[in-house]
Structures are given as C-alpha cells and as structure tokens.
Design a protein around this motif. Structure first.
Motif, PDB file in Angstrom:
ATOM      1  N   TYR A 206       0.871  -1.174   0.000  1.00 14.03           N
ATOM      2  CA  TYR A 206       0.000   0.000   0.000  1.00 14.03           C
ATOM      3  C   TYR A 206       0.908   1.223   0.000  1.00 14.03           C
ATOM      4  O   TYR A 206       1.734   1.393   0.902  1.00 14.03           O
ATOM      5  CB  TYR A 206      -0.910   0.017   1.230  1.00 14.03           C
ATOM      6  CG  TYR A 206      -1.889   1.170   1.225  1.00 14.03           C
ATOM      7  CD1 TYR A 206      -3.165   1.016   0.687  1.00 14.03           C
ATOM      8  CD2 TYR A 206      -1.535   2.412   1.738  1.00 14.03           C
ATOM      9  CE1 TYR A 206      -4.071   2.074   0.666  1.00 14.03           C
ATOM     10  CE2 TYR A 206      -2.418   3.483   1.714  1.00 14.03           C
ATOM     11  CZ  TYR A 206      -3.685   3.304   1.172  1.00 14.03           C
ATOM     12  OH  TYR A 206      -4.563   4.358   1.138  1.00 14.03           O
ATOM     13  N   TYR A 207       0.754   2.048  -1.014  1.00 12.04           N
ATOM     14  CA  TYR A 207       1.597   3.238  -1.130  1.00 12.04           C
ATOM     15  C   TYR A 207       0.922   4.440  -0.477  1.00 12.04           C
ATOM     16  O   TYR A 207      -0.250   4.740  -0.768  1.00 12.04           O
ATOM     17  CB  TYR A 207       1.864   3.557  -2.600  1.00 12.04           C
ATOM     18  CG  TYR A 207       2.726   2.525  -3.295  1.00 12.04           C
ATOM     19  CD1 TYR A 207       4.113   2.550  -3.162  1.00 12.04           C
ATOM     20  CD2 TYR A 207       2.153   1.531  -4.080  1.00 12.04           C
ATOM     21  CE1 TYR A 207       4.903   1.600  -3.788  1.00 12.04           C
ATOM     22  CE2 TYR A 207       2.941   0.584  -4.716  1.00 12.04           C
ATOM     23  CZ  TYR A 207       4.314   0.626  -4.565  1.00 12.04           C
ATOM     24  OH  TYR A 207       5.094  -0.313  -5.187  1.00 12.04           O
ATOM     25  N   TYR A 208       1.638   5.104   0.407  1.00  8.74           N
ATOM     26  CA  TYR A 208       1.134   6.366   0.941  1.00  8.74           C
ATOM     27  C   TYR A 208       1.817   7.510   0.185  1.00  8.74           C
ATOM     28  O   TYR A 208       3.027   7.532   0.012  1.00  8.74           O
ATOM     29  CB  TYR A 208       1.336   6.470   2.448  1.00  8.74           C
ATOM     30  CG  TYR A 208       2.760   6.438   2.953  1.00  8.74           C
ATOM     31  CD1 TYR A 208       3.529   7.605   3.050  1.00  8.74           C
ATOM     32  CD2 TYR A 208       3.346   5.247   3.381  1.00  8.74           C
ATOM     33  CE1 TYR A 208       4.834   7.583   3.547  1.00  8.74           C
ATOM     34  CE2 TYR A 208       4.645   5.215   3.867  1.00  8.74           C
ATOM     35  CZ  TYR A 208       5.386   6.385   3.938  1.00  8.74           C
ATOM     36  OH  TYR A 208       6.676   6.362   4.417  1.00  8.74           O
ATOM     37  N   PRO A 209       1.039   8.463  -0.325  1.00  7.64           N
ATOM     38  CA  PRO A 209       1.614   9.510  -1.179  1.00  7.64           C
ATOM     39  C   PRO A 209       2.359  10.569  -0.376  1.00  7.64           C
ATOM     40  O   PRO A 209       1.935  10.954   0.718  1.00  7.64           O
ATOM     41  CB  PRO A 209       0.384  10.104  -1.870  1.00  7.64           C
ATOM     42  CG  PRO A 209      -0.739   9.865  -0.904  1.00  7.64           C
ATOM     43  CD  PRO A 209      -0.426   8.557  -0.227  1.00  7.64           C
ATOM     44  N   LEU A 210       3.459  11.037  -0.943  1.00  9.70           N
ATOM     45  CA  LEU A 210       4.190  12.184  -0.398  1.00  9.70           C
ATOM     46  C   LEU A 210       3.887  13.373  -1.301  1.00  9.70           C
ATOM     47  O   LEU A 210       4.345  13.435  -2.444  1.00  9.70           O
ATOM     48  CB  LEU A 210       5.691  11.898  -0.365  1.00  9.70           C
ATOM     49  CG  LEU A 210       6.139  10.669   0.431  1.00  9.70           C
ATOM     50  CD1 LEU A 210       7.658  10.551   0.431  1.00  9.70           C
ATOM     51  CD2 LEU A 210       5.600  10.708   1.858  1.00  9.70           C
ATOM     52  N   LEU A 211       3.098  14.301  -0.779  1.00 12.60           N
ATOM     53  CA  LEU A 211       2.593  15.410  -1.579  1.00 12.60           C
ATOM     54  C   LEU A 211       3.148  16.735  -1.091  1.00 12.60           C
ATOM     55  O   LEU A 211       3.360  16.941   0.114  1.00 12.60           O
ATOM     56  CB  LEU A 211       1.066  15.448  -1.520  1.00 12.60           C
ATOM     57  CG  LEU A 211       0.339  14.161  -1.957  1.00 12.60           C
ATOM     58  CD1 LEU A 211      -1.156  14.308  -1.725  1.00 12.60           C
ATOM     59  CD2 LEU A 211       0.646  13.834  -3.401  1.00 12.60           C
ATOM     60  N   LYS A 212       3.349  17.637  -2.031  1.00 10.93           N
ATOM     61  CA  LYS A 212       3.871  18.967  -1.703  1.00 10.93           C
ATOM     62  C   LYS A 212       2.998  19.661  -0.663  1.00 10.93           C
ATOM     63  O   LYS A 212       3.503  20.297   0.268  1.00 10.93           O
ATOM     64  CB  LYS A 212       3.953  19.801  -2.980  1.00 10.93           C
ATOM     65  CG  LYS A 212       4.423  21.230  -2.757  1.00 10.93           C
ATOM     66  CD  LYS A 212       4.395  22.030  -4.056  1.00 10.93           C
ATOM     67  CE  LYS A 212       4.786  23.476  -3.810  1.00 10.93           C
ATOM     68  NZ  LYS A 212       4.712  24.273  -5.067  1.00 10.93           N
ATOM     69  N   GLU A 213       1.665  19.551  -0.821  1.00  8.74           N
ATOM     70  CA  GLU A 213       0.756  20.251   0.095  1.00  8.74           C
ATOM     71  C   GLU A 213       0.827  19.709   1.521  1.00  8.74           C
ATOM     72  O   GLU A 213       0.364  20.363   2.463  1.00  8.74           O
ATOM     73  CB  GLU A 213      -0.680  20.207  -0.425  1.00  8.74           C
ATOM     74  CG  GLU A 213      -1.215  18.821  -0.718  1.00  8.74           C
ATOM     75  CD  GLU A 213      -1.064  18.436  -2.183  1.00  8.74           C
ATOM     76  OE1 GLU A 213      -1.951  17.723  -2.695  1.00  8.74           O
ATOM     77  OE2 GLU A 213      -0.059  18.831  -2.817  1.00  8.74           O
ATOM     78  N   ASN A 214       1.419  18.521   1.695  1.00  5.76           N
ATOM     79  CA  ASN A 214       1.617  17.947   3.034  1.00  5.76           C
ATOM     80  C   ASN A 214       3.084  17.995   3.446  1.00  5.76           C
ATOM     81  O   ASN A 214       3.504  17.248   4.338  1.00  5.76           O
ATOM     82  CB  ASN A 214       1.118  16.499   3.066  1.00  5.76           C
ATOM     83  CG  ASN A 214      -0.362  16.382   2.773  1.00  5.76           C
ATOM     84  OD1 ASN A 214      -1.142  17.249   3.179  1.00  5.76           O
ATOM     85  ND2 ASN A 214      -0.762  15.337   2.076  1.00  5.76           N
ATOM     86  N   ASP A 215       3.852  18.856   2.802  1.00  4.73           N
ATOM     87  CA  ASP A 215       5.289  18.976   3.070  1.00  4.73           C
ATOM     88  C   ASP A 215       6.027  17.664   2.837  1.00  4.73           C
ATOM     89  O   ASP A 215       7.052  17.398   3.461  1.00  4.73           O
ATOM     90  CB  ASP A 215       5.547  19.477   4.503  1.00  4.73           C
ATOM     91  CG  ASP A 215       4.943  20.853   4.756  1.00  4.73           C
ATOM     92  OD1 ASP A 215       5.034  21.705   3.850  1.00  4.73           O
ATOM     93  OD2 ASP A 215       4.370  21.056   5.841  1.00  4.73           O
ATOM     94  N   PHE A 216       5.492  16.835   1.930  1.00  2.36           N
ATOM     95  CA  PHE A 216       6.072  15.531   1.589  1.00  2.36           C
ATOM     96  C   PHE A 216       6.194  14.612   2.812  1.00  2.36           C
ATOM     97  O   PHE A 216       7.094  13.785   2.906  1.00  2.36           O
ATOM     98  CB  PHE A 216       7.425  15.697   0.895  1.00  2.36           C
ATOM     99  CG  PHE A 216       7.333  16.403  -0.426  1.00  2.36           C
ATOM    100  CD1 PHE A 216       6.781  15.776  -1.527  1.00  2.36           C
ATOM    101  CD2 PHE A 216       7.772  17.718  -0.568  1.00  2.36           C
ATOM    102  CE1 PHE A 216       6.681  16.423  -2.754  1.00  2.36           C
ATOM    103  CE2 PHE A 216       7.683  18.369  -1.792  1.00  2.36           C
ATOM    104  CZ  PHE A 216       7.128  17.732  -2.885  1.00  2.36           C
ATOM    105  N   LEU A 217       5.260  14.751   3.748  1.00  2.59           N
ATOM    106  CA  LEU A 217       5.203  13.892   4.931  1.00  2.59           C
ATOM    107  C   LEU A 217       4.014  12.949   4.815  1.00  2.59           C
ATOM    108  O   LEU A 217       3.015  13.269   4.156  1.00  2.59           O
ATOM    109  CB  LEU A 217       5.073  14.743   6.202  1.00  2.59           C
ATOM    110  CG  LEU A 217       6.229  15.694   6.511  1.00  2.59           C
ATOM    111  CD1 LEU A 217       5.891  16.551   7.727  1.00  2.59           C
ATOM    112  CD2 LEU A 217       7.520  14.922   6.745  1.00  2.59           C
ATOM    113  N   PRO A 218       4.063  11.785   5.449  1.00  3.87           N
ATOM    114  CA  PRO A 218       2.940  10.847   5.378  1.00  3.87           C
ATOM    115  C   PRO A 218       1.728  11.370   6.142  1.00  3.87           C
ATOM    116  O   PRO A 218       1.868  11.991   7.196  1.00  3.87           O
ATOM    117  CB  PRO A 218       3.499   9.582   6.032  1.00  3.87           C
ATOM    118  CG  PRO A 218       4.603  10.056   6.911  1.00  3.87           C
ATOM    119  CD  PRO A 218       5.195  11.251   6.236  1.00  3.87           C
TER     120      PRO A 218
END
Length: 387
Positions: free
Chosen positions: A141-153
C-alpha cells in the motif's frame, strides 16, 4: 538451449539508471559535454584516517579470512557512536552489519514478511523499498508524499483495514528523492499508530548528516518508544564517502535484528575484516569533515537552485540529502523534460517517475559537482530556452 529465468525476475527491469547511462554514452560519443546529475555517488574524498585504516588492515594477513560475524570492536563502535552522536543507548545485541542499506532493506522483507501481509511504502520512494517487499511476498500500500503535506505521510488517510493487516511501514527522512526533512513529532505520531495497530517501523537513516538550514539530524531510535516498534538502517556511505565499501547497520528492535541475522547466516560470510576496520575508523574518528561536507552540500544546493530561479524556474529549496527535487516546467512530463534537458543542455537528471507514479511532474538532480559547476549548469539550462 534457452534458459527461462525465474518468474520473480519478470517483476524487475534494468532500471532507469542503466537507460540514462546508455543515453549519456551516446551523447559523449558524439562529442557533447555532459553534466551527469542523475546518480548520487559522492565526489568527496574519504577522510585520511579512514583511508589509512584500509591500508593498515590490508597489510594484516589474518584479515583475509572469513569474518563470519560482526566483531565486537565494530559493534561497540556503533553503540558508542549512537550514544555520542544521537544520545541514544543501544545494546550490541540490537545491531547487525549489512552490506549496504540496499542489501539490508532488500533482504529484510524476506526475513519479516509472509504472503497476505501488507507494507506501507512512500510514493515517491527509493526503489529497493518496493523490491524488498515484493521479494517477501507482501501486498503493498503506497502512501503519497505530496507537496501540500510537506512531503510527509498522512497516516490518517490509510484505511483502517489496511493498517490492521500491515506488518511494517517504511519511513525515510531526510528523504531521497524528495529532499524533505521530518520533525520528531511526525515520528512520535507514527510510533503511536504502530503500537495501536501492531505494525513495525523501518526507518532509512542515510542522510541525517546532510541536512540544511539549521535543522537537526537525528535518529529515529532517539524517539521514546521507537525501539519497541522498529529498527533503522544506519549507513556510513554518504557521511564518510565510502559508498563502495557498502557499510550499513540494522539497529533497534532485537527480534527484527535477530530475524535478519538468521536469514543472512544462510548465505553470507560477513562483512570483511578490512571493511569492519574502516567502519571502526569512521565511527571513532573525528567528524569535522562530516560537518564541513554538509555545509558544502548546502552551498551547492544554493548555487544550483538560486541560479535556476534567476531564469524564472520556481524551484523550492531541499531540506536535506544530496539531492534536489524540482517540479518540471509547464508543458513537460518528467520523461520528456529529462530527454529535452539531455538533448539541449547536456544535463542528465532522473525523472521523478523512477521513484513511483507520484513522482510524475518532478525531476531529481544529485549535488555531485562543485559549486561553480552547478552554477554553470544553471546558466546552461537557463540559456537553452528549455524553460
């Protein structure tokens, strides 16, 4: 007669780095000047006391025998390093050497996982996380690292039924490829979730010595409760520029360390004695070069990214690692931008998709050239009309 390889190998390809190297060779044969920022091999020289330890160890005939186990000298050096550098107490029974984090992480899945187990992996993430989980037979299961979340899980978005089936979660900060650093509060939250749902945490601690703008580089194991729920891979490669010696350690929860030891006992004769001497020299030696090297990496980051911003490419500063993670300009995909960059500027980067689907729209550069050359590369890109 044609040999049919194992069906497991159909899952793998030669990888993006081999394809980039092939393209680089083509351009060089045509006489082009190439700037290769695709692979994170440090260009710094190892400290003299480490190179001297190699020479001295290789002069000792006894060091050419099978080592079979980690020496107490090396294990004590790791223990003392953690106590001094990370203010964290580790018992030597909670440490095992591995031939680089790549190998250790790859085999950990085989030691820990059973069919039906789930693992939580970052996307984007380093490819060995996925390969090790696949070889262990797990569902991913991949958890996304997104810019809007500061690349945090954002673990709250992982479905509860997945969390209940999860065997372990991989964390990696400062993060390759996205260059984000994580606060201790993030690890505290993950430890709380691991205890609640009964899964383990595997932390890749490769870049705690390459972290920028006054941030603290720390060990996951320094967080209260960490050792109850996980281990980390602690590598000497990037801090001490000994990548070719493949020196890393799996440190933490004893039951996990013991499982990895048992698996490796079936095919490995141990880290060679000269390499163990290198590890001791690095761990017990002065660390002033490590501090200065971090400052140099930050200057390189500023030279490259500051130069690119002059030409209108709105790129964010990385927070750590020897990499920068940049959104590609409008009108390009990750792969088309990399191809255009090679053709028009002679600069080789790695498309973000090499690290997972969420890497689309990004390119990774490695800070493996001197500051002045990186500033020159920024000018070459800016003046190529690519942007």
């Amino acid at each position: 007669m044609h040999f049919e390889k194992s069906k497991k190998l159909n899952h793998f390809s030669t990888g993006i780095f081999a394809a980039l190297d092939e393209k680089k060779s083509e351009l060089m044969k045509s006489g082009r000047k190439i700037y290769n920022l695709s692979v994170g091999t440090p260009d710094f020289v190892p400290p003299k006391h480490i190179m001297d330890a190699v020479v001295e160890a290789c002069r000792e005939p006894a060091n050419y025998k099978y080592s079979l186990v980690d020496t107490e000298e090396m294990l004590m050096a790791v223990k003392d390093y953690y106590a001094d550098r990370y203010k964290t107490e580790i018992d030597i029974s909670e440490i095992t050497g591995v031939h680089g984090t790549q190998e250790g992480m790859g085999h950990l899945g085989m030691a820990m996982l059973n069919p039906g187990d789930y693992v939580l992996l970052p996307d984007p993430g380093y490819p060995i996380f996925e390969a090790g989980s696949y070889l262990g037979g797990a569902e991913i299961y991949y958890y996304p690292l997104l810019k809007e979340n500061d690349f945090l899980p954002v673990i709250e978005e992982v479905p509860e039924d997945i969390l209940k089936k999860t065997k372990y979660m991989v964390l990696s900060y400062p993060s390759n490829p996205v260059g984000a650093a994580a606060p201790k509060s993030m690890y505290e939250k993950m430890i709380k979730y691991a205890k609640e749902y009964g899964f383990f945490i595997i932390n890749d601690n490769a870049y705690s010595d390459i972290i920028f703008d006054g941030r603290e580089g720390f060990s996951f194991l320094s967080i209260p409760g960490a050792k109850e729920v996980g281990v980390e891979f602690f590598s000497l490669s990037k801090s001490f520029n000994v990548t070719g010696f493949r020196i890393s350690f799996c440190v933490g929860n004893k039951s996990i360390v013991d499982a990895l030891k048992l698996l490796r006992s079936q095919y490995d004769f141990g880290m060679s004695y000269p390499v163990q001497k290198v590890a001791v020299a690095a761990l017990r030696g002065p660390r002033d070069s490590v501090v200065e090297q971090c400052k140099t990496y930050q200057k390189r980051r500023d030279a490259l990214l500051g130069g690119l911003r002059k030409y209108g490419w709105d790129v964010p500063d990385s927070q750590g690692t020897m990499f920068v993670w940049l959104p590609v300009p409008e009108g390009y995909s990750s792969s088309t931008f990399c191809e255009t960059l090679m053709d028009k500027a002679g600069v080789i980067g790695t498309p973000g998709t090499a690290f997972g689907p969420m890497g689309e729209g990004y390119i990774r550069f490695a800070l493996v050239l001197p500051e002045d050359e990186l500033a020159e590369i920024a000018d070459i890109i800016g003046q190529s009309n690519i942007l």
